[in-house]
Design a protein around this motif. Structure first.
Motif, PDB file in Angstrom:
ATOM      1  N   SER A  83     -53.694-105.282 -60.060  1.00 56.96           N
ATOM      2  CA  SER A  83     -53.436-104.293 -61.965  1.00 56.96           C
ATOM      3  C   SER A  83     -51.601-103.509 -61.042  1.00 56.96           C
ATOM      4  O   SER A  83     -50.368-103.556 -61.861  1.00 56.96           O
ATOM      5  CB  SER A  83     -54.187-103.627 -62.663  1.00 56.96           C
ATOM      6  N   PHE A  84     -51.773-102.552 -60.100  1.00 53.95           N
ATOM      7  CA  PHE A  84     -50.694-101.591 -59.712  1.00 53.95           C
ATOM      8  C   PHE A  84     -49.849-102.131 -59.545  1.00 53.95           C
ATOM      9  O   PHE A  84     -48.399-102.243 -59.782  1.00 53.95           O
ATOM     10  CB  PHE A  84     -51.509-101.117 -58.852  1.00 53.95           C
ATOM     11  N   PHE A  85     -50.098-103.336 -58.748  1.00 52.57           N
ATOM     12  CA  PHE A  85     -48.604-104.286 -58.413  1.00 52.57           C
ATOM     13  C   PHE A  85     -48.279-105.272 -59.394  1.00 52.57           C
ATOM     14  O   PHE A  85     -47.198-104.882 -59.481  1.00 52.57           O
ATOM     15  CB  PHE A  85     -48.839-105.270 -57.215  1.00 52.57           C
ATOM     16  N   HIS A  96     -48.426-105.073 -62.794  1.00 51.93           N
ATOM     17  CA  HIS A  96     -47.429-103.274 -63.765  1.00 51.93           C
ATOM     18  C   HIS A  96     -46.765-102.040 -63.579  1.00 51.93           C
ATOM     19  O   HIS A  96     -46.184-102.033 -64.459  1.00 51.93           O
ATOM     20  CB  HIS A  96     -48.886-102.779 -64.752  1.00 51.93           C
ATOM     21  N   GLY A  97     -47.099-102.089 -62.409  1.00 56.96           N
ATOM     22  CA  GLY A  97     -45.990-101.190 -61.526  1.00 56.96           C
ATOM     23  C   GLY A  97     -46.398 -99.130 -61.503  1.00 56.96           C
ATOM     24  O   GLY A  97     -45.904 -98.657 -61.833  1.00 56.96           O
ATOM     25  N   MET A  98     -48.149 -99.121 -62.197  1.00 54.87           N
ATOM     26  CA  MET A  98     -48.455 -97.591 -62.276  1.00 54.87           C
ATOM     27  C   MET A  98     -49.679 -98.257 -61.710  1.00 54.87           C
ATOM     28  O   MET A  98     -50.324 -98.832 -62.037  1.00 54.87           O
ATOM     29  CB  MET A  98     -48.619 -98.006 -63.898  1.00 54.87           C
ATOM     30  N   LYS A  99     -49.898 -96.000 -61.021  1.00 54.35           N
ATOM     31  CA  LYS A  99     -51.508 -96.446 -60.683  1.00 54.35           C
ATOM     32  C   LYS A  99     -51.466 -94.600 -60.821  1.00 54.35           C
ATOM     33  O   LYS A  99     -50.697 -94.041 -61.067  1.00 54.35           O
ATOM     34  CB  LYS A  99     -50.913 -96.556 -59.079  1.00 54.35           C
ATOM     35  N   SER A 100     -52.831 -94.515 -61.073  1.00 59.77           N
ATOM     36  CA  SER A 100     -53.621 -93.196 -60.759  1.00 59.77           C
ATOM     37  C   SER A 100     -53.314 -92.466 -59.489  1.00 59.77           C
ATOM     38  O   SER A 100     -54.118 -92.984 -58.451  1.00 59.77           O
ATOM     39  CB  SER A 100     -54.678 -93.254 -61.627  1.00 59.77           C
ATOM     40  N   ILE A 101     -52.907 -91.001 -59.253  1.00 62.96           N
ATOM     41  CA  ILE A 101     -53.298 -90.306 -58.642  1.00 62.96           C
ATOM     42  C   ILE A 101     -53.277 -89.430 -58.277  1.00 62.96           C
ATOM     43  O   ILE A 101     -53.186 -88.186 -59.572  1.00 62.96           O
ATOM     44  CB  ILE A 101     -51.839 -90.351 -57.518  1.00 62.96           C
ATOM     45  N   LYS A 111     -49.065-105.596 -79.143  1.00 61.57           N
ATOM     46  CA  LYS A 111     -50.604-105.949 -78.855  1.00 61.57           C
ATOM     47  C   LYS A 111     -50.593-106.219 -77.054  1.00 61.57           C
ATOM     48  O   LYS A 111     -51.970-107.660 -76.671  1.00 61.57           O
ATOM     49  CB  LYS A 111     -50.868-106.604 -79.480  1.00 61.57           C
ATOM     50  N   GLN A 112     -49.867-106.011 -76.443  1.00 61.26           N
ATOM     51  CA  GLN A 112     -49.642-105.870 -75.390  1.00 61.26           C
ATOM     52  C   GLN A 112     -50.646-105.502 -74.062  1.00 61.26           C
ATOM     53  O   GLN A 112     -50.367-103.741 -73.833  1.00 61.26           O
ATOM     54  CB  GLN A 112     -48.404-106.650 -74.037  1.00 61.26           C
ATOM     55  N   SER A 113     -51.921-105.304 -73.296  1.00 59.02           N
ATOM     56  CA  SER A 113     -52.348-104.546 -72.481  1.00 59.02           C
ATOM     57  C   SER A 113     -51.182-104.105 -71.359  1.00 59.02           C
ATOM     58  O   SER A 113     -51.124-104.810 -70.917  1.00 59.02           O
ATOM     59  CB  SER A 113     -53.518-104.762 -71.842  1.00 59.02           C
ATOM     60  N   CYS A 114     -51.289-103.042 -71.437  1.00 56.80           N
ATOM     61  CA  CYS A 114     -50.855-102.562 -69.559  1.00 56.80           C
ATOM     62  C   CYS A 114     -52.057-101.942 -69.127  1.00 56.80           C
ATOM     63  O   CYS A 114     -50.912-101.281 -67.363  1.00 56.80           O
ATOM     64  CB  CYS A 114     -50.118-100.984 -69.974  1.00 56.80           C
ATOM     65  N   THR A 115     -53.238-103.098 -68.976  1.00 60.49           N
ATOM     66  CA  THR A 115     -54.107-102.900 -67.392  1.00 60.49           C
ATOM     67  C   THR A 115     -54.124-103.940 -67.275  1.00 60.49           C
ATOM     68  O   THR A 115     -54.061-103.908 -66.133  1.00 60.49           O
ATOM     69  CB  THR A 115     -54.654-101.832 -67.884  1.00 60.49           C
ATOM     70  N   LYS A 116     -54.531-105.185 -68.232  1.00 61.65           N
ATOM     71  CA  LYS A 116     -55.409-106.379 -67.464  1.00 61.65           C
ATOM     72  C   LYS A 116     -54.173-107.315 -66.928  1.00 61.65           C
ATOM     73  O   LYS A 116     -52.910-107.064 -67.697  1.00 61.65           O
ATOM     74  CB  LYS A 116     -55.703-107.365 -68.944  1.00 61.65           C
TER      75      LYS A 116
END
Length: 884
Positions: A736-738, A740-745, A805-810
């Motif tokens: 997912s991080f690769f 969508h380009g987002m991750k939690s830190i 309607k598009q998920s930013c995690t799946k």
């Protein structure tokens, strides 16, 4: 309305010269003759009159009709009875004309014989009703008022003798006068031995409490003169609900039927009865089934020998280092309706208690302990800072002894001894509710305008919310009060039908028949109790190779069909050799590098080869020993595994065995997978990085492997798997991080979502915007803190750029393989495991996956190196028997 509240007319309150009331001339209740045995002193009646120190305002008392009722308190053993007298109920004889809260001045005239021993009590002046918002914080402390003394010398005769108009109405509670056994009550309340000559001490005032803290209400710590004293309902309630710190609790007098040391063994052993891996509530098909009572209980939760009151689960959030706190109103949801269904269907609930529960009267002997079967009797909503849904549970069979009470326990009052609680209809929403708290009757309909309001319109303070013991101790009859099943489930017995041994329902944990401990099935061979050593290892019936053939996927001597799928941007190539259809899927793992997944689909010739998949499958079922479920941080792996060759920890660490101790299908699989890697990579020379480790996984029905990668440091770039048994679905997707380009830190003790600095691919969302942001970050020359803040702003912008309607995690699978018996899968690419992940979902009763890797030299620490020689044994498979 309580069936005992039959009204009568023409009764008259007459007092004799010594201050006792004459009994009414006609019986009122379902217990004839109670009036003849009832004598109540006049001065004790005054304790319960409006304006007395028992109640801080007369408007707190619920209204009842002009009648009286009686009943008898029942005790377990007369010689040790806490309560010795019967009860007497008196109601107002004045008809209600106008709402009391509309009258500016409301007093009551209580005529009494003037005797030195019985001074007149002052009458509380009625306050004018104020807006609800202004009223919420002005309630009195009921507990303080109920246990303090009034200085009669400061009250003028005019205040006491103020006349009452004919149109004025006085509301009175249903009164119970109880003669207390002082020695027994002293034991319950922790008092010192009674002293007949001592006087009751004045208690310290009870401070106001917040809704999140436990109401600080209690009787004085010591009460020397309790003998021959009539005690009120507040004292009774406090005696019943008294709590002791967990560290100070005594041990219970018995042991639970079953117990567990952790959550996963409990849930696996009680499959079908309780399977809530994190929450406290468990329901199924719209009906509540079980509750776990452990930490984070509500301030007014209660648990005694027969009754439990608890808060509905949910609406909680982390509160820093202080645990969990309610953050929003609880609304009637599926759990609420499931509890209502349990009441209407008379469906029992199982209750389990954890060692962090503060309401139970003893120290729990184990981490999790079964209490008993309960019946749900009440569901309601009350108010703290937020709306709270509460449940009342009652022991299904109250005649059986509760094991969790202390050895010297004697009940304060028997269940049902006080009869039914007060009931009243709301004049706004017309709903009928029991009176739950002694401060007065409350509407419990959260949608009603009079929700959680006392009769005078005020809302009660937290300290006023002392349970009415008539509500706590009421007895609810059910048509059937027999427990549906035992907590100790029957042991699994072997089946003569092939495949039945591998079904999920036969693989749950074991409740030990010897000690009651819950044990997950850790070993393939069967169950073992870690509490007492009891073992149960039934002989499992092997599943023949012929029975695993799925008729929906026919296999012949011809090259087999494919049932795979892939997204359009994935490159696909196909070739045929050695009775395998080899399909190669290639996709980018970086701007300059490709990874590939190769699927070799076996036909009937491959499956029936000598020492081929069919023979390997049947031999592993009987000769592969040592398969176990490895431990994770807070659970067990779903499937059974064993490792051969070089040590490999995968998700969880485990023991490794030398190839010399492996059954022949293991070494045969290593040889075949080395061969498959050579012929599909285009390198006919044997690879220097031959596989030196095999990880065997046994999947049973409904067991799967979640998405993961095989990219641990120190491993070679190629991973190969041989699939035996039931069909399975295997999916590959970008992480997912690769994607969508987002991750939690975590940065500066704060959790934040930032944009990653990985180079995106054209197939990824927001490709152009991410490229633009990466150029900005590289050229900005920001400090670490400034860069993190800017990356967080970029992540917010990326989320906003997604369609509604598009998920930013799946992430969707890019390649999906349908693996059959005898199929081979090979994954290649140095960065394939870094940026992509895969998961496996078996579709049948049982499946083996034999996966080979290359553990590179220097990867393991010296302490992790095996104490045996890692010998590849054989590497001579060449596919000649299946060449075509």
């Amino acid at each position: 309305m309580d069936t005992r509240h039959d009204s009568f007319h023409g009764s008259e309150d007459k007092r004799d010269s010594v201050g006792f009331t004459d009994p009414p001339s006609s019986p009122l209740s379902s217990v004839p003759g109670d009036f003849e045995s009832q004598q109540v002193p006049l001065d004790l009646q005054n304790m319960f009159m409006p304006g007395s120190p028992v109640f801080h305002r007369e408007s707190s008392l619920p209204s009842v009709s002009s009648s009286a009722a009686v009943g008898t308190i029942r005790v377990a053993s007369p010689e040790n009875a806490l309560f010795e007298s019967t009860l007497f109920v008196r109601r107002s004889e004045r008809k209600r004309k106008t709402p009391r809260y509309l009258e500016p001045d409301d007093t009551a005239d209580i005529s009494q014989p003037e005797t030195p021993e019985t001074p007149e009590r002052p009458v509380k002046q009625r306050k004018t009703s104020q807006p609800r918002k202004a009223r919420n914080s002005r309630g009195k402390n009921l507990a303080t008022a109920s246990t303090s003394h009034v200085d009669d010398s400061s009250v003028s005769p005019e205040e006491v003798k103020e006349p009452v108009s004919n149109t004025e109405q006085t509301e009175m509670s249903k009164i119970i006068k109880i003669k207390v056994n002082p020695e027994r009550l002293g034991q319950v309340l922790g008092s010192i031995p009674p002293s007949p000559s001592a006087a009751l001490p004045s208690p310290e005032p009870v401070p106001q409490t917040s809704p999140d803290s436990e109401p600080n209400v209690s009787l004085p710590a010591s009460q020397p003169a309790l003998d021959a004293v009539e005690h009120d309902l507040i004292a009774l309630s406090l005696a019943v609900t008294k709590k002791v710190a967990i560290a100070q609790k005594p041990l219970p007098r018995g042991q639970p039927e079953i117990w567990a040391e952790n959550r996963h063994t409990l849930c696996e052993s009680l499959t079908g009865l309780y399977a809530s891996w994190q929450g406290s509530y468990y329901g199924k098909s719209g009906v509540a089934k079980a509750f776990m009572l452990d930490g984070n209980g509500h301030v007014r939760d209660h648990l005694d020998e027969n009754v439990i009151i608890l808060r509905a689960s949910g609406s909680m959030a982390k509160d820093g280092d202080n645990g969990m706190k309610q953050r929003e109103d609880q609304e009637p949801n599926h759990q609420y309706h499931a509890m209502v269904n349990a009441i209407t269907q008379q469906s029992p609930l199982a209750v389990i208690c954890g060692d962090k529960n503060s309401q139970v009267s003893s120290k729990m002997p184990h981490k999790y302990n079964s209490l008993d079967w309960y019946k749900a009797t009440h569901v309601w909503t009350e108010r703290d800072r937020f709306n709270v849904i509460k449940y009342r549970l009652e022991k299904l069979n109250s005649d059986t002894a509760a094991w969790w009470v202390p050895a010297d326990f004697e009940p304060v009052i028997e269940l049902g001894a006080l009869g039914s609680p007060l009931k009243q209809h709301c004049d706004s929403c017309s709903n009928e509710y029991d009176q739950i708290y002694l401060c007065g009757w409350l509407c419990l309909n959260s949608k009603c305008e009079k929700f959680w309001c006392l009769p005078d319109g005020n809302t009660p303070d937290a300290a006023q919310l002392i349970y009415d013991p008539r509500f706590l101790k009421q007895k609810t009859p059910w048509a059937n009060e027999q427990a549906p099943i035992n907590f100790r489930f029957s042991l699994y017995t072997t089946s003569a039908i092939a495949g039945e041994d591998y079904k999920a329902e036969n693989l749950r944990g074991m409740t030990c028949p010897e000690c009651g401990k819950c044990n997950a099935r850790i070993k393939w061979e069967g169950w073992e109790c870690t509490g007492c050593g009891f073992e149960h290892k039934p002989k499992m019936t092997p599943l023949p190779a012929a029975s695993i053939q799925d008729q929906n996927y026919p296999v012949t001597d011809a090259y087999p069909s494919s049932h795979d799928s892939a997204l359009p941007h994935v490159k696909i190539s196909v070739k045929f050799s050695h009775n395998y259809r080899w399909i190669t899927y290639k996709f980018k793992v970086s701007a300059t590098e490709e990874g590939e997944v190769v699927h070799g689909i076996a036909n009937k010739v491959v499956r029936e080869e000598v020492q081929g998949p069919n023979e390997m499958w049947e031999d592993l079922q009987t000769n592969c020993h040592g398969l176990v479920r490895r431990e994770l941080s807070n659970a067990l792996m779903n499937s059974f595994t064993i490792n051969y060759g070089m040590p490999y920890k995968f998700i969880a660490a485990g023991d490794s065995l030398p190839f010399t101790d492996a059954p022949w299908p293991v070494t045969e699989a290593v040889s075949r997978l080395n061969w498959a890697d050579r012929i599909t990579s285009g390198n006919a020379v044997k690879d220097k990085e031959k596989f030196n480790e095999l990880y065997l996984v046994a999947y049973l029905q409904d067991q799967s492997m979640n998405y993961h990668d095989d990219g641990e440091k120190g491993l070679g770039s190629t991973v190969a798997t041989l699939s035996l048994g039931a069909r399975a679905e295997m999916g590959f997707r970008p992480k997912s991080f690769f994607f969508h380009g987002m991750k939690s830190i975590d940065y500066n003790r704060k959790r934040m979502t930032v944009m990653t600095k990985d180079e995106p691919l054209p197939e990824f969302p927001n490709y152009e915007l991410r490229k633009q942001y990466l150029v900005e970050i590289r050229d900005a020359n920001l400090s670490e803190g400034e860069e993190k803040q800017r990356l967080a702003e970029m992540a917010t912008a990326l989320r906003a750029a997604y369609p509604p309607k598009q998920s930013c995690t799946k992430v969707e699978d890019w390649v999906r393989l349908s693996l059959g018996h005898g199929d081979i899968v090979i994954m290649r690419g140095a960065h394939l495991q870094k940026y992509y992940e895969h998961g496996v979902t078996p579709k049948g009763l049982m499946r083996y996956a034999l996966t080979c890797r290359t553990v590179l030299p220097g990867h393991l620490k010296e302490s992790e190196l095996p104490d045996y020689e890692v010998d590849l044994v054989q590497d001579d498979y060449d596919g000649s028997r299946i060449a075509k």
